[in-house]
Design an enzyme around this catalytic site. Structure first.
Site, PDB file in Angstrom:
ATOM      1  N   ARG A  50      54.739  37.506  31.100  1.00 38.91           N
ATOM      2  CA  ARG A  50      54.374  37.298  32.053  1.00 38.91           C
ATOM      3  C   ARG A  50      54.839  37.730  33.235  1.00 38.91           C
ATOM      4  O   ARG A  50      53.441  38.017  33.725  1.00 38.91           O
ATOM      5  CB  ARG A  50      54.578  35.316  32.623  1.00 38.91           C
ATOM      6  CG  ARG A  50      54.322  34.956  33.785  1.00 38.91           C
ATOM      7  CD  ARG A  50      54.384  33.410  34.362  1.00 38.91           C
ATOM      8  NE  ARG A  50      55.322  32.363  33.154  1.00 38.91           N
ATOM      9  CZ  ARG A  50      56.771  32.679  34.071  1.00 38.91           C
ATOM     10  NH1 ARG A  50      57.441  33.238  34.717  1.00 38.91           N
ATOM     11  NH2 ARG A  50      56.997  31.524  32.750  1.00 38.91           N
ATOM     12  N   TYR A 102      30.973  36.883  47.063  1.00 38.21           N
ATOM     13  CA  TYR A 102      30.614  35.675  45.717  1.00 38.21           C
ATOM     14  C   TYR A 102      30.584  33.721  46.243  1.00 38.21           C
ATOM     15  O   TYR A 102      31.545  33.596  46.589  1.00 38.21           O
ATOM     16  CB  TYR A 102      31.160  36.320  45.189  1.00 38.21           C
ATOM     17  CG  TYR A 102      32.112  34.960  43.258  1.00 38.21           C
ATOM     18  CD1 TYR A 102      30.560  35.175  42.431  1.00 38.21           C
ATOM     19  CD2 TYR A 102      32.521  35.060  43.305  1.00 38.21           C
ATOM     20  CE1 TYR A 102      30.984  35.087  41.483  1.00 38.21           C
ATOM     21  CE2 TYR A 102      32.838  33.710  42.123  1.00 38.21           C
ATOM     22  CZ  TYR A 102      31.451  33.765  40.956  1.00 38.21           C
ATOM     23  OH  TYR A 102      31.713  33.230  39.847  1.00 38.21           O
ATOM     24  N   ASP A 173      36.645  42.807  48.418  1.00 41.55           N
ATOM     25  CA  ASP A 173      36.216  42.700  47.070  1.00 41.55           C
ATOM     26  C   ASP A 173      35.174  43.547  46.533  1.00 41.55           C
ATOM     27  O   ASP A 173      34.420  44.087  47.031  1.00 41.55           O
ATOM     28  CB  ASP A 173      35.607  41.506  46.884  1.00 41.55           C
ATOM     29  CG  ASP A 173      35.025  41.093  45.706  1.00 41.55           C
ATOM     30  OD1 ASP A 173      34.708  42.151  44.528  1.00 41.55           O
ATOM     31  OD2 ASP A 173      34.794  39.694  45.069  1.00 41.55           O
ATOM     32  N   LYS A 198      33.447  41.604  35.445  1.00 42.78           N
ATOM     33  CA  LYS A 198      31.103  42.213  35.165  1.00 42.78           C
ATOM     34  C   LYS A 198      31.955  43.825  35.333  1.00 42.78           C
ATOM     35  O   LYS A 198      31.993  44.474  33.713  1.00 42.78           O
ATOM     36  CB  LYS A 198      31.529  42.381  36.857  1.00 42.78           C
ATOM     37  CG  LYS A 198      32.246  41.217  37.412  1.00 42.78           C
ATOM     38  CD  LYS A 198      30.969  39.701  37.222  1.00 42.78           C
ATOM     39  CE  LYS A 198      31.069  38.401  36.724  1.00 42.78           C
ATOM     40  NZ  LYS A 198      31.474  38.349  38.860  1.00 42.78           N
TER      41      LYS A 198
HETATM   42  C1  LIG Z   1      32.216  37.181  39.455  1.00 43.00           C
HETATM   43  C2  LIG Z   1      32.507  37.589  40.674  1.00 43.00           C
HETATM   44  C3  LIG Z   1      33.936  36.835  40.728  1.00 43.00           C
HETATM   45  C4  LIG Z   1      34.540  36.433  40.501  1.00 43.00           C
HETATM   46  O1  LIG Z   1      35.066  36.766  39.385  1.00 43.00           O
HETATM   47  P1  LIG Z   1      35.692  35.792  37.631  1.00 43.00           P
HETATM   48  O2  LIG Z   1      35.895  37.404  36.775  1.00 43.00           O
HETATM   49  O3  LIG Z   1      34.567  35.465  37.382  1.00 43.00           O
HETATM   50  O4  LIG Z   1      36.830  34.883  38.710  1.00 43.00           O
HETATM   51  C5  LIG Z   1      34.739  37.653  42.392  1.00 43.00           C
HETATM   52  N1  LIG Z   1      34.028  38.273  43.048  1.00 43.00           N
HETATM   53  C6  LIG Z   1      32.598  39.039  42.772  1.00 43.00           C
HETATM   54  C7  LIG Z   1      31.930  40.039  43.734  1.00 43.00           C
HETATM   55  C8  LIG Z   1      32.034  38.542  41.224  1.00 43.00           C
HETATM   56  O5  LIG Z   1      30.307  38.371  41.210  1.00 43.00           O
END
Ligand SMILES: *Cc1c(COP(=O)(O)O)cnc(C)c1O
Length: 384
Positions: A50, A102, A173, A198
């Protein structure tokens, strides 16, 4: 001279010349929960997974290196990363967040953070004067650029000038462009968030999330939180992302090339009423993108004539998959209204410009001719 990003995705300079792990080129998966101690008060450097795991640690070093951070934390999903980051704030703190984000981030801020006593103000950070919204208890600004799905582009350096002046954290982000095309820490951000699910993974085969910083104090706070809250990425998933990152450069270049061709094709279609892509010179964020990013990415949002037309496209695609998510080698088409942004209240969706005729395309690395052939076939069946 510092190495190119394509190289940094494959080689971690700081471990070169070290032949641990039998010189294995692919970093081993340390599938262990705990570690034996050579004696009382002695440690191999690892105590419990962890807290630290060698495979996760290798991944974290690679991500810190390509994002120009001093530390990166790998978590079990993008949302786990954002949720843990929110633990930096306390009840009574105020945060300014981008209006178009998002959908999961909006859900977290509106439902979980508010319940935990955090005040949230949503504004269009790309066009509003952020300073007007700063109160005595404001502690941070949270943005996406380009935003998901409306592709609003915020000038990171300009916002960081404001956050530094008022001693606020700037959290960006960076999922949509990946570290290959944009490095927010270099532009004054304090924390970079990624959904590693992604582009960093790139293959739609695992979930992951990252928090990256270049400040010791923030990194210490985040390390305390990952140890305490426990959403660190598993060894096998860490390995998958490590492998994905090796091809980040070629994937980003190829999918962007494909996206640019698809954008010009879409613009010629009578069914399409609007194409939103920050690489178009008519996009309001085009100049800012050119200044702060090395590419425009491969996400395209477009509006079609009406809902019926949008649904026919979603029903008609075969090779292109109607699925949530983005950033992988496979081209995916998403319907924000019922998928990624379904939990965002309708009036907020409308205000942000998301309608029942809005579609989002995450362009993959297929032969672009095949993608355009399929779209041509689907569109021709809808007709005028
Ligand atoms: C998909 C996404 C998230 C969330 O990520 P997960 O891996 O699905 O939890 C956050 N910000 C953006 C811009 C995203 O496209």
């Amino acid at each position: 001279m510092s190495r190119g990003l394509g190289t940094k995705c494959i080689h971690l300079e700081e471990v070169e010349g070290c032949y641990d792990h039998f010189g294995s080129i692919s970093y081993p998966i340390y599938q262990t929960a705990t570690y034996a101690h050579p004696g009382v008060g002695k440690s191999t450097g690892y105590d419990y997974s962890r807290l630290q795991n060698p495979t996760r640690e290798r991944l974290e070093k690679v991500v810190a290196s390509i994002e120009n951070g001093t530390d990166a934390l790998a978590l079990s999903s993008g949302m786990a990363a954002i949720a843990m980051m929110m633990e930096l704030f306390s009840p009574g703190d105020h945060l300014i967040v981008d209006a178009d984000l998002y959908g999961g981030s909006i859900r977290l801020f509106e439902n979980v953070s508010r319940k935990n006593g955090i005040q949230i103000t949503s504004i269009d950070c790309y066009k509003e004067n952020i300073e007007e919204y700063i109160n005595d208890n404001t502690k941070g600004v949270y943005i996406e650029t380009p935003t998901n799905p409306m592709m609003n582009v915020t000038d990171i350096e300009k916002v960081s000038g404001i956050t530094k002046k008022h001693d606020l954290l700037l959290i960006v982000d960076n999922t949509f462009l990946s570290p290959y095309f944009q490095n927010p820490l270099d532009l004054g951000a304090d924390i970079v968030v990624h959904s590693g699910t992604k582009y960093l993974s790139g293959h739609n085969d695992t979930l992951a999330g990252f928090l990256v910083t270049n400040q010791k104090e923030i990194s210490e706070q985040l390390r305390f939180l990952i140890k305490t809250t426990g959403a660190g990425l598993s060894p096998f998933d860490s390995w998958l992302i490590l492998r994905g990152i090796k091809t980040l450069g070629v994937r980003m270049e190829r999918s962007q090339e494909n996206a640019i061709e698809i954008v010009s094709w879409l613009k010629k279609q009578s069914l399409v009423t609007k194409v939103i892509y920050p690489g178009l010179s008519e996009h309001p964020g085009y100049e800012v993108m050119k200044k702060q990013s090395r590419g425009f990415g491969s996400m395209i949002t477009f509006q079609v004539r009406d809902k019926k037309c949008a649904l026919s496209i979603l029903e008609g695609v075969k090779m292109i998959k109607y699925a949530e998510s983005l950033g992988g080698v496979d081209t995916l088409i998403t319907y924000p209204e019922t998928q990624t942004h379904a939990d965002v209240p309708k009036e907020v969706r409308i205000k942000n410009g998301i309608t029942d005729a809005t579609l989002r395309l995450s362009v993959g690395i297929e032969d672009v001719r095949d993608l355009i052939d399929e779209l041509t076939e689907v569109f021709s069946k809808i007709g005028d």
